[in-house]
Design a protein around this motif. Structure first.
Motif, PDB file in Angstrom:
ATOM      1  N   UNK A 181       0.834  -1.138   0.013  1.00  0.00           N
ATOM      2  CA  UNK A 181      -0.061  -0.016   0.157  1.00  0.00           C
ATOM      3  C   UNK A 181       0.818   1.371   0.039  1.00  0.00           C
ATOM      4  N   UNK A 182       2.006   1.188   0.567  1.00  0.00           N
ATOM      5  CA  UNK A 182       2.913   2.355   0.610  1.00  0.00           C
ATOM      6  C   UNK A 182       3.501   2.719  -0.615  1.00  0.00           C
ATOM      7  N   UNK A 183       4.009   1.434  -1.169  1.00  0.00           N
ATOM      8  CA  UNK A 183       4.463   1.629  -2.547  1.00  0.00           C
ATOM      9  C   UNK A 183       3.827   2.121  -3.654  1.00  0.00           C
ATOM     10  N   UNK A 184       2.323   1.629  -3.405  1.00  0.00           N
ATOM     11  CA  UNK A 184       1.418   2.054  -4.384  1.00  0.00           C
ATOM     12  C   UNK A 184       1.195   3.398  -4.236  1.00  0.00           C
ATOM     13  N   UNK A 185       1.025   3.987  -3.002  1.00  0.00           N
ATOM     14  CA  UNK A 185       0.780   5.496  -2.800  1.00  0.00           C
ATOM     15  C   UNK A 185       1.914   6.273  -3.279  1.00  0.00           C
ATOM     16  N   UNK A 186       3.342   5.968  -3.230  1.00  0.00           N
ATOM     17  CA  UNK A 186       4.266   6.616  -3.854  1.00  0.00           C
ATOM     18  C   UNK A 186       4.244   6.521  -5.270  1.00  0.00           C
ATOM     19  N   UNK A 187       3.833   5.569  -5.953  1.00  0.00           N
ATOM     20  CA  UNK A 187       3.883   5.516  -7.542  1.00  0.00           C
ATOM     21  C   UNK A 187       2.662   6.418  -7.911  1.00  0.00           C
ATOM     22  N   UNK A 188       1.556   6.318  -7.125  1.00  0.00           N
ATOM     23  CA  UNK A 188       0.420   7.412  -7.742  1.00  0.00           C
ATOM     24  C   UNK A 188       0.690   8.826  -7.386  1.00  0.00           C
ATOM     25  N   UNK A 189       1.719   8.964  -6.057  1.00  0.00           N
ATOM     26  CA  UNK A 189       2.207  10.526  -6.009  1.00  0.00           C
ATOM     27  C   UNK A 189       2.986  10.754  -7.077  1.00  0.00           C
ATOM     28  N   UNK A 190       4.003   9.973  -7.684  1.00  0.00           N
ATOM     29  CA  UNK A 190       4.635  10.497  -8.760  1.00  0.00           C
ATOM     30  C   UNK A 190       3.875  10.732 -10.119  1.00  0.00           C
ATOM     31  N   UNK A 191       2.957   9.964 -10.335  1.00  0.00           N
ATOM     32  CA  UNK A 191       2.278   9.936 -11.520  1.00  0.00           C
ATOM     33  C   UNK A 191       1.364  11.232 -11.337  1.00  0.00           C
ATOM     34  N   UNK A 192       0.738  11.358 -10.056  1.00  0.00           N
ATOM     35  CA  UNK A 192       0.188  12.714 -10.089  1.00  0.00           C
ATOM     36  C   UNK A 192       1.011  13.918 -10.259  1.00  0.00           C
ATOM     37  N   UNK A 193       2.412  14.166  -9.875  1.00  0.00           N
ATOM     38  CA  UNK A 193       3.161  15.186 -10.035  1.00  0.00           C
ATOM     39  C   UNK A 193       3.553  15.364 -11.300  1.00  0.00           C
ATOM     40  N   UNK A 194       3.687  14.235 -11.940  1.00  0.00           N
ATOM     41  CA  UNK A 194       4.083  14.640 -13.407  1.00  0.00           C
ATOM     42  C   UNK A 194       2.779  14.942 -14.274  1.00  0.00           C
ATOM     43  N   UNK A 195       1.707  14.517 -13.759  1.00  0.00           N
ATOM     44  CA  UNK A 195       0.333  14.891 -14.572  1.00  0.00           C
ATOM     45  C   UNK A 195       0.359  16.605 -14.256  1.00  0.00           C
ATOM     46  N   UNK A 196       0.475  17.140 -12.829  1.00  0.00           N
ATOM     47  CA  UNK A 196       0.716  18.493 -12.848  1.00  0.00           C
ATOM     48  C   UNK A 196       1.709  19.257 -13.423  1.00  0.00           C
ATOM     49  N   UNK A 197       2.714  18.779 -13.575  1.00  0.00           N
ATOM     50  CA  UNK A 197       3.914  19.402 -14.479  1.00  0.00           C
ATOM     51  C   UNK A 197       3.427  19.832 -15.847  1.00  0.00           C
ATOM     52  N   UNK A 198       2.970  18.450 -16.594  1.00  0.00           N
ATOM     53  CA  UNK A 198       2.522  18.354 -17.980  1.00  0.00           C
ATOM     54  C   UNK A 198       1.246  19.468 -18.103  1.00  0.00           C
ATOM     55  N   UNK A 199       0.519  19.515 -17.076  1.00  0.00           N
ATOM     56  CA  UNK A 199      -1.061  20.174 -17.266  1.00  0.00           C
ATOM     57  C   UNK A 199      -0.351  21.713 -17.115  1.00  0.00           C
ATOM     58  N   UNK A 200       0.629  22.145 -16.379  1.00  0.00           N
ATOM     59  CA  UNK A 200       1.106  23.304 -15.996  1.00  0.00           C
ATOM     60  C   UNK A 200       2.240  23.976 -17.217  1.00  0.00           C
ATOM     61  N   UNK A 201       2.675  22.788 -18.045  1.00  0.00           N
ATOM     62  CA  UNK A 201       3.819  23.462 -18.875  1.00  0.00           C
ATOM     63  C   UNK A 201       2.885  23.888 -20.257  1.00  0.00           C
ATOM     64  N   UNK A 202       2.681  25.210 -20.335  1.00  0.00           N
ATOM     65  CA  UNK A 202       2.065  25.765 -21.596  1.00  0.00           C
ATOM     66  C   UNK A 202       2.885  25.877 -22.537  1.00  0.00           C
ATOM     67  N   UNK A 203       4.199  26.161 -22.316  1.00  0.00           N
ATOM     68  CA  UNK A 203       5.441  26.391 -23.580  1.00  0.00           C
ATOM     69  C   UNK A 203       6.114  25.094 -23.589  1.00  0.00           C
ATOM     70  N   UNK A 204       5.753  24.045 -23.258  1.00  0.00           N
ATOM     71  CA  UNK A 204       6.305  22.736 -23.360  1.00  0.00           C
ATOM     72  C   UNK A 204       7.920  22.729 -23.222  1.00  0.00           C
ATOM     73  N   UNK A 205       8.120  23.531 -22.115  1.00  0.00           N
ATOM     74  CA  UNK A 205       9.691  23.443 -21.587  1.00  0.00           C
ATOM     75  C   UNK A 205      10.047  22.377 -20.650  1.00  0.00           C
ATOM     76  N   UNK A 206       9.102  21.664 -19.944  1.00  0.00           N
ATOM     77  CA  UNK A 206       9.292  20.864 -18.881  1.00  0.00           C
ATOM     78  C   UNK A 206       9.920  19.629 -19.511  1.00  0.00           C
ATOM     79  N   UNK A 207       9.595  19.253 -20.874  1.00  0.00           N
ATOM     80  CA  UNK A 207      10.097  17.896 -21.241  1.00  0.00           C
ATOM     81  C   UNK A 207      11.673  17.973 -21.665  1.00  0.00           C
ATOM     82  N   UNK A 208      12.177  19.401 -21.665  1.00  0.00           N
ATOM     83  CA  UNK A 208      13.603  19.613 -22.010  1.00  0.00           C
ATOM     84  C   UNK A 208      14.420  19.782 -20.634  1.00  0.00           C
ATOM     85  N   UNK A 209      13.472  19.868 -19.535  1.00  0.00           N
ATOM     86  CA  UNK A 209      14.386  20.232 -18.291  1.00  0.00           C
ATOM     87  C   UNK A 209      14.811  19.040 -17.752  1.00  0.00           C
TER      88      UNK A 209
END
Length: 83
Positions: free
Chosen positions: A16-44
């Motif tokens: 359950x702890x591992x699953x929660x951490x994987x979901x946390x990483x997935x959610x963070x990447x989703x937030x980064x991509x949603x906020x990346x209006x200029x598509x700069x994050x992929x090159x970061x």
């Protein structure tokens, strides 16, 4: 009593702890991509390192933690602690 735990025992204790951490990483990447209006994050380099680390997690072996740590580590610089 065995000194080492079985894979089932480890999974029972940590799944359950591992699953929660994987979901946390997935959610963070989703937030980064949603906020990346200029598509700069992929090159970061930080995002690139996260993606490389995730690729390592999907491999076999007993050294994944070491390989992931090395992705986020700076290369050794001789004399780093001298003036």
């Amino acid at each position: 009593m065995s000194a080492t735990q079985t894979a089932d025992e480890i999974l029972d204790r940590t799944f359950l702890e591992i699953r929660a951490r994987v979901l946390e990483v997935a959610a963070a990447l989703d937030r980064i991509e949603r906020a990346d209006d200029d598509n700069h994050a992929a090159a970061d380099p930080r995002v690139q390192n996260l993606r490389r680390a995730i690729e390592v997690l999907n491999t076999e072996g007993f050294d994944r933690a070491e390989r992931v740590q090395m992705i986020f580590s700076d290369e050794y610089q001789p004399g780093w602690n001298s003036k």
